[in-house]
Design a protein around this motif. Structure first.
Motif, PDB file in Angstrom:
ATOM      1  N   ALA A  89       0.833  -1.208   0.000  1.00 12.11           N
ATOM      2  CA  ALA A  89       0.000   0.000   0.000  1.00 12.11           C
ATOM      3  C   ALA A  89       0.865   1.254   0.000  1.00 12.11           C
ATOM      4  CB  ALA A  89      -0.919   0.001   1.215  1.00 12.11           C
ATOM      5  N   PRO A  90       0.444   2.293  -0.732  1.00 15.69           N
ATOM      6  CA  PRO A  90       1.184   3.565  -0.708  1.00 15.69           C
ATOM      7  C   PRO A  90       1.250   4.120   0.715  1.00 15.69           C
ATOM      8  CG  PRO A  90      -0.458   3.541  -2.475  1.00 15.69           C
ATOM      9  CD  PRO A  90      -0.727   2.334  -1.631  1.00 15.69           C
ATOM     10  N   GLY A  91       2.390   4.706   1.058  1.00 12.55           N
ATOM     11  CA  GLY A  91       2.556   5.323   2.365  1.00 12.55           C
ATOM     12  C   GLY A  91       3.021   4.378   3.452  1.00 12.55           C
ATOM     13  N   TRP A  92       3.185   3.099   3.114  1.00  9.07           N
ATOM     14  CA  TRP A  92       3.651   2.112   4.091  1.00  9.07           C
ATOM     15  C   TRP A  92       5.076   1.699   3.757  1.00  9.07           C
ATOM     16  CZ3 TRP A  92       0.914  -0.253   8.229  1.00  9.07           C
ATOM     17  CH2 TRP A  92      -0.362   0.258   8.425  1.00  9.07           C
ATOM     18  N   THR A  93       5.876   1.503   4.796  1.00  7.29           N
ATOM     19  CA  THR A  93       7.263   1.064   4.641  1.00  7.29           C
ATOM     20  C   THR A  93       7.338  -0.439   4.850  1.00  7.29           C
ATOM     21  OG1 THR A  93       8.108   3.197   5.405  1.00  7.29           O
ATOM     22  CG2 THR A  93       9.618   1.323   5.532  1.00  7.29           C
ATOM     23  N   TYR A  94       8.013  -1.126   3.956  1.00  2.48           N
ATOM     24  CA  TYR A  94       8.094  -2.580   4.037  1.00  2.48           C
ATOM     25  C   TYR A  94       9.096  -2.979   5.111  1.00  2.48           C
ATOM     26  CZ  TYR A  94       7.848  -7.373   2.227  1.00  2.48           C
ATOM     27  OH  TYR A  94       7.634  -8.721   2.075  1.00  2.48           O
ATOM     28  N   GLY A  95       8.638  -3.844   6.036  1.00  3.66           N
ATOM     29  CA  GLY A  95       9.433  -4.159   7.219  1.00  3.66           C
ATOM     30  C   GLY A  95      10.433  -5.277   7.057  1.00  3.66           C
ATOM     31  N   PHE A  96      11.256  -5.196   6.027  1.00  2.00           N
ATOM     32  CA  PHE A  96      12.364  -6.139   5.855  1.00  2.00           C
ATOM     33  C   PHE A  96      13.645  -5.313   5.879  1.00  2.00           C
ATOM     34  CE2 PHE A  96      14.508  -9.429   2.855  1.00  2.00           C
ATOM     35  CZ  PHE A  96      15.117 -10.047   3.933  1.00  2.00           C
ATOM     36  N   PRO A  97      14.264  -5.123   7.050  1.00  2.00           N
ATOM     37  CA  PRO A  97      15.396  -4.206   7.174  1.00  2.00           C
ATOM     38  C   PRO A  97      16.569  -4.542   6.261  1.00  2.00           C
ATOM     39  CG  PRO A  97      14.575  -4.835   9.338  1.00  2.00           C
ATOM     40  CD  PRO A  97      13.882  -5.726   8.348  1.00  2.00           C
ATOM     41  N   GLU A  98      16.722  -5.814   5.921  1.00  2.00           N
ATOM     42  CA  GLU A  98      17.858  -6.246   5.093  1.00  2.00           C
ATOM     43  C   GLU A  98      17.580  -6.107   3.601  1.00  2.00           C
ATOM     44  OE1 GLU A  98      17.662  -8.443   8.990  1.00  2.00           O
ATOM     45  OE2 GLU A  98      16.280  -8.202   7.300  1.00  2.00           O
ATOM     46  N   LEU A  99      16.424  -5.554   3.232  1.00  2.00           N
ATOM     47  CA  LEU A  99      16.018  -5.476   1.826  1.00  2.00           C
ATOM     48  C   LEU A  99      17.047  -4.759   0.961  1.00  2.00           C
ATOM     49  CD1 LEU A  99      13.662  -5.889  -0.261  1.00  2.00           C
ATOM     50  CD2 LEU A  99      12.927  -3.577   0.365  1.00  2.00           C
ATOM     51  N   ALA A 100      17.484  -3.615   1.406  1.00  2.00           N
ATOM     52  CA  ALA A 100      18.406  -2.792   0.621  1.00  2.00           C
ATOM     53  C   ALA A 100      19.035  -1.765   1.551  1.00  2.00           C
ATOM     54  CB  ALA A 100      17.672  -2.089  -0.517  1.00  2.00           C
ATOM     55  N   ARG A 101      20.069  -1.124   1.073  1.00  2.00           N
ATOM     56  CA  ARG A 101      20.704  -0.082   1.871  1.00  2.00           C
ATOM     57  C   ARG A 101      19.685   1.020   2.168  1.00  2.00           C
ATOM     58  NH1 ARG A 101      26.343   2.220  -0.228  1.00  2.00           N
ATOM     59  NH2 ARG A 101      26.833   0.032   0.240  1.00  2.00           N
ATOM     60  N   GLY A 102      19.597   1.424   3.410  1.00  2.00           N
ATOM     61  CA  GLY A 102      18.673   2.481   3.809  1.00  2.00           C
ATOM     62  C   GLY A 102      17.314   1.987   4.274  1.00  2.00           C
ATOM     63  N   GLN A 103      17.021   0.677   4.099  1.00  2.00           N
ATOM     64  CA  GLN A 103      15.704   0.193   4.489  1.00  2.00           C
ATOM     65  C   GLN A 103      15.506   0.219   6.000  1.00  2.00           C
ATOM     66  OE1 GLN A 103      13.517  -0.282   2.224  1.00  2.00           O
ATOM     67  NE2 GLN A 103      11.808  -1.059   3.424  1.00  2.00           N
ATOM     68  N   ALA A 104      16.532  -0.158   6.750  1.00  2.00           N
ATOM     69  CA  ALA A 104      16.417  -0.125   8.209  1.00  2.00           C
ATOM     70  C   ALA A 104      16.165   1.301   8.695  1.00  2.00           C
ATOM     71  CB  ALA A 104      17.677  -0.693   8.851  1.00  2.00           C
ATOM     72  N   GLU A 105      16.818   2.259   8.101  1.00  2.00           N
ATOM     73  CA  GLU A 105      16.618   3.663   8.491  1.00  2.00           C
ATOM     74  C   GLU A 105      15.210   4.126   8.128  1.00  2.00           C
ATOM     75  OE1 GLU A 105      17.619   7.243  10.283  1.00  2.00           O
ATOM     76  OE2 GLU A 105      18.582   5.268  10.328  1.00  2.00           O
ATOM     77  N   ALA A 106      14.696   3.653   6.992  1.00  2.00           N
ATOM     78  CA  ALA A 106      13.335   4.005   6.597  1.00  2.00           C
ATOM     79  C   ALA A 106      12.327   3.460   7.609  1.00  2.00           C
ATOM     80  CB  ALA A 106      13.032   3.465   5.201  1.00  2.00           C
TER      81      ALA A 106
END
Length: 304
Positions: A89-106
């Motif tokens: 869904a738009p506006g939601w952050t996907y909760g897989f911190p290891e997905l890519a660089r910067g995902q954990a910070e997002a």
């Protein structure tokens, strides 16, 4: 002390999250009385006084809770949704911190985080680094096979297995429209959903997700060693995800990581035939559900 509300803490994932957080000294777990769970005003009152609400609900109920939180505006809590409702869904952050660089910070900064599905966690963990590295193309035709413990199949499946009324092994989701397909396609950066064949075994928890590859059928025509190297680079330094040498026995036990929040990645290969097999192993109730939720919650609270 952060106040946390687990909405739906009587189900498998909610119970596991509550157990993992029970001894946390910096958290206060807020509950709603069982007889008030369906009362809108009671839930709104709780949402107004907690910092984070973790949703362990069916999709429709999760959307209703999010709508209540949205009505509160800035006074409402941050949301961590373990349902399927908001994963793409738009506006939601996907909760897989290891997905890519910067995902954990997002995730750390997000007000709305969608916890990944268990099968999707394994599939995306295998595919996204290889797509980003150019070793698998977005247009490549892919097949995903997976087996899970019955605890991931919902109330009816759990009851059938625990009563001894279910088979030792079965394929399911044979309409080829599994609920995890949208997130797998989106977060693996695939042009179209892969062919996904899930199955369930007569064991409570544990999971193997495997992706067979004919290397010469891929646009990049990579070597298996290139695949393993790219995966190892991507997960270097990760706490919960690691690339492990393929066992010489040629066997993998789906229960080996039960009780942990870890995810292991293997690359099996036979260069002579130009075949490779990517495998992710995880506990479907750990990194595939409650463990991922607790990892995401820790990130969200560390921003405060």
């Amino acid at each position: 002390m952060a106040k946390i509300f687990i909405d739906g803490d009587s189900g498998t994932t909610g119970l596991e999250i509550r157990e993992k957080l029970a001894d946390a000294k910096n958290l206060e777990l807020v509950s709603i009385a069982p007889e008030l769970r369906k009362e809108v005003s009671a839930k709104r009152d709780i949402l107004a006084r907690v910092d984070v609400a973790i949703l362990c609900l069916p999709d429709a109920a999760a959307k209703e809770t999010v709508a209540l939180a949205d009505e509160l505006g800035e006074a409402g809590p941050r949301i961590l949704d373990a349902s399927t409702a908001h994963r793409v869904a738009p506006g939601w952050t996907y909760g897989f911190p290891e997905l890519a660089r910067g995902q954990a910070e997002a995730i750390r900064k997000a007000r709305r985080v969608a916890n990944p599905g268990c099968y999707a966690t394994g599939a995306i963990a295998l595919l996204r680094p290889l797509v980003d590295a150019g070793l698998i193309a977005a247009q490549d035709a892919l097949t995903i096979n997976a087996v899970s413990g019955y605890s991931g199949g919902g109330k009816q499946m759990i009851e059938a297995y625990e009563k001894g009324e279910a088979p030792a092994f079965e394929l399911y989701g044979l309409t080829l429209e599994h609920k995890h397909l949208p997130e797998i396609a989106v977060y693996s950066r695939l042009a179209a959903p892969p062919l996904f064949v899930p199955s369930v075994g007569n064991f409570r928890q544990g999971m193997l997700v495997s992706i067979p590859l004919r290397l010469d059928a891929l646009a990049a025509r990579p070597r298996a060693v290139d695949l393993e190297a790219a995966l190892a680079r991507h997960y270097a330094g990760a706490t919960y995800v690691r690339v492990v040498p393929a066992p010489k026995s040629g066997r993998l036990d789906p229960l080996a990581l039960n009780g942990t929040d870890d995810l292991e990645i293997f690359v099996f290969a036979r260069e002579e035939s130009r075949h490779a097999l990517l495998v992710a192993r995880l506990d479907n109730l750990g990194k595939g559900a409650s463990g991922a939720a607790v990892q995401n919650l820790a990130l969200m609270l560390s921003e405060a």
